[in-house]
Write a protein that holds these residues in place. Structure first.
Motif, PDB file in Angstrom:
ATOM      1  N   LYS A  86      36.111  39.196  44.415  1.00  0.00           N
ATOM      2  CA  LYS A  86      37.173  38.905  45.374  1.00  0.00           C
ATOM      3  C   LYS A  86      37.066  39.857  46.555  1.00  0.00           C
ATOM      4  O   LYS A  86      36.964  41.076  46.381  1.00  0.00           O
ATOM      5  N   THR A  91      38.061  34.530  46.306  1.00  0.00           N
ATOM      6  CA  THR A  91      37.192  34.837  45.184  1.00  0.00           C
ATOM      7  C   THR A  91      35.999  33.895  45.179  1.00  0.00           C
ATOM      8  O   THR A  91      36.160  32.685  45.346  1.00  0.00           O
ATOM      9  N   THR A 134      37.357  43.435  44.238  1.00  0.00           N
ATOM     10  CA  THR A 134      37.840  43.201  42.877  1.00  0.00           C
ATOM     11  C   THR A 134      36.844  42.344  42.106  1.00  0.00           C
ATOM     12  O   THR A 134      36.285  41.390  42.651  1.00  0.00           O
ATOM     13  N   ASP A 136      36.697  39.909  38.860  1.00  0.00           N
ATOM     14  CA  ASP A 136      37.537  39.135  37.947  1.00  0.00           C
ATOM     15  C   ASP A 136      36.672  38.614  36.797  1.00  0.00           C
ATOM     16  O   ASP A 136      35.626  38.011  37.035  1.00  0.00           O
ATOM     17  N   THR A 138      36.852  36.393  33.128  1.00  0.00           N
ATOM     18  CA  THR A 138      37.602  35.519  32.227  1.00  0.00           C
ATOM     19  C   THR A 138      36.691  35.182  31.052  1.00  0.00           C
ATOM     20  O   THR A 138      35.583  34.675  31.247  1.00  0.00           O
ATOM     21  N   THR A 144      43.483  33.196  32.251  1.00  0.00           N
ATOM     22  CA  THR A 144      43.800  34.173  33.274  1.00  0.00           C
ATOM     23  C   THR A 144      42.689  35.207  33.392  1.00  0.00           C
ATOM     24  O   THR A 144      42.288  35.802  32.393  1.00  0.00           O
ATOM     25  N   PRO A 145      42.181  35.432  34.626  1.00  0.00           N
ATOM     26  CA  PRO A 145      41.153  36.461  34.770  1.00  0.00           C
ATOM     27  C   PRO A 145      41.751  37.856  34.637  1.00  0.00           C
ATOM     28  O   PRO A 145      42.934  38.083  34.920  1.00  0.00           O
ATOM     29  N   HIS A 146      40.915  38.774  34.207  1.00  0.00           N
ATOM     30  CA  HIS A 146      41.291  40.189  34.123  1.00  0.00           C
ATOM     31  C   HIS A 146      40.545  40.899  35.239  1.00  0.00           C
ATOM     32  O   HIS A 146      39.335  40.736  35.391  1.00  0.00           O
ATOM     33  N   SER A 147      41.274  41.661  36.050  1.00  0.00           N
ATOM     34  CA  SER A 147      40.721  42.246  37.265  1.00  0.00           C
ATOM     35  C   SER A 147      40.367  43.716  37.087  1.00  0.00           C
ATOM     36  O   SER A 147      41.087  44.466  36.421  1.00  0.00           O
TER      37      SER A 147
END
Length: 177
Positions: A86, A91, A134, A136, A138, A144-147
Motif C-alpha cells: 500500500k 494497494t 504498508t 498487507d 491475508t 481481513t488483511p493484517h498490516s
C-alpha cells in the motif's frame, strides 16, 4: 500371574482412549478442529516479517521472509498468501511466484511455515515506482488483511508503470525439521 499385568494394560489403554475425546466437555468442542486442522488464522498463528535481505539500491532485488508459527490447535495452509503493498495511491497485489509449487501443510502446535516476498527496489518518487508504506498479508480463508510497516524502500513497477509491481510472493513451505 500374567492376567494382572494385561488387565492393568487394558485398563490404562481404555482410560487413555476415553481421555482423547468423545465426552461432552464444552471446552473440547471450542478447540476441536477437523482432521488435518482448520485453516490457519492470524492470532492463533504468529506472523513475523523479516529479517530481510533488503535491496540496497534502485534495481537491486530484495527478499523478505515471513515466518508463521502455530500457537494453537492444528491448522492448515494451502497455496499462497494474498500479499499487497500500500502506498498513497492504494494497494497493489503481488503476483504469485510462477516457479513456486503450492502444497498443503498441516501445522501442529509449535510448527512453523514460511513464504518469501521478492521485490526489485525502485527509485523514490519515480512515476514507475510505488513508494510503499504498508505490507498487507491475508492468509487463505481469512477475509481481513493484517498490516505491517514496509521499511524496504520503493518498489519498481512492471512495464514502466506502478500499477503492477516487479514483486512476487512464494507459496507456503514447511520450516524447520
Amino acid at each position: 500371574m500374567r492376567a494382572a499385568p494385561l488387565a492393568v494394560t487394558a485398563l490404562a489403554a481404555a482410560l487413555l482412549l476415553t481421555a482423547c475425546g468423545g465426552g461432552d466437555n464444552s471446552d473440547d468442542k471450542a478447540t476441536a478442529s477437523p482432521k488435518g486442522g482448520s485453516a490457519c488464522a492470524v492470532g492463533p498463528v504468529d506472523l513475523e516479517v523479516g529479517p530481510a535481505n533488503a535491496a540496497p539500491a534502485a534495481g537491486d532485488t530484495g527478499n523478505i521472509p515471513v515466518t508463521l508459527t502455530n500457537q494453537s490447535t492444528p491448522c492448515t495452509l494451502e497455496g499462497f498468501p494474498a500479499v499487497g503493498l500500500k502506498g498513497s495511491g492504494g494497494t497493489i497485489s503481488l503476483a504469485k511466484d510462477t516457479a513456486a509449487q503450492p502444497q498443503k501443510l498441516t501445522l501442529a502446535k509449535g510448527d512453523t511455515a514460511t513464504f518469501t516476498i521478492t521485490y526489485v527496489r525502485g527509485k523514490a518518487g519515480a512515476a514507475d515506482s510505488l513508494d510503499a508504506r504498508t505490507l498487507d498479508i491475508t492468509l487463505p480463508g481469512e477475509g481481513t488483511p493484517h498490516s505491517y510497516k514496509w521499511s524496504y524502500g520503493p518498489v519498481q513497477g512492471k512495464g514502466g508503470k506502478a500499477d503492477a509491481l516487479n514483486a512476487s510472493v512464494s507459496a507456503f513451505g514447511q520450516a524447520g525439521d
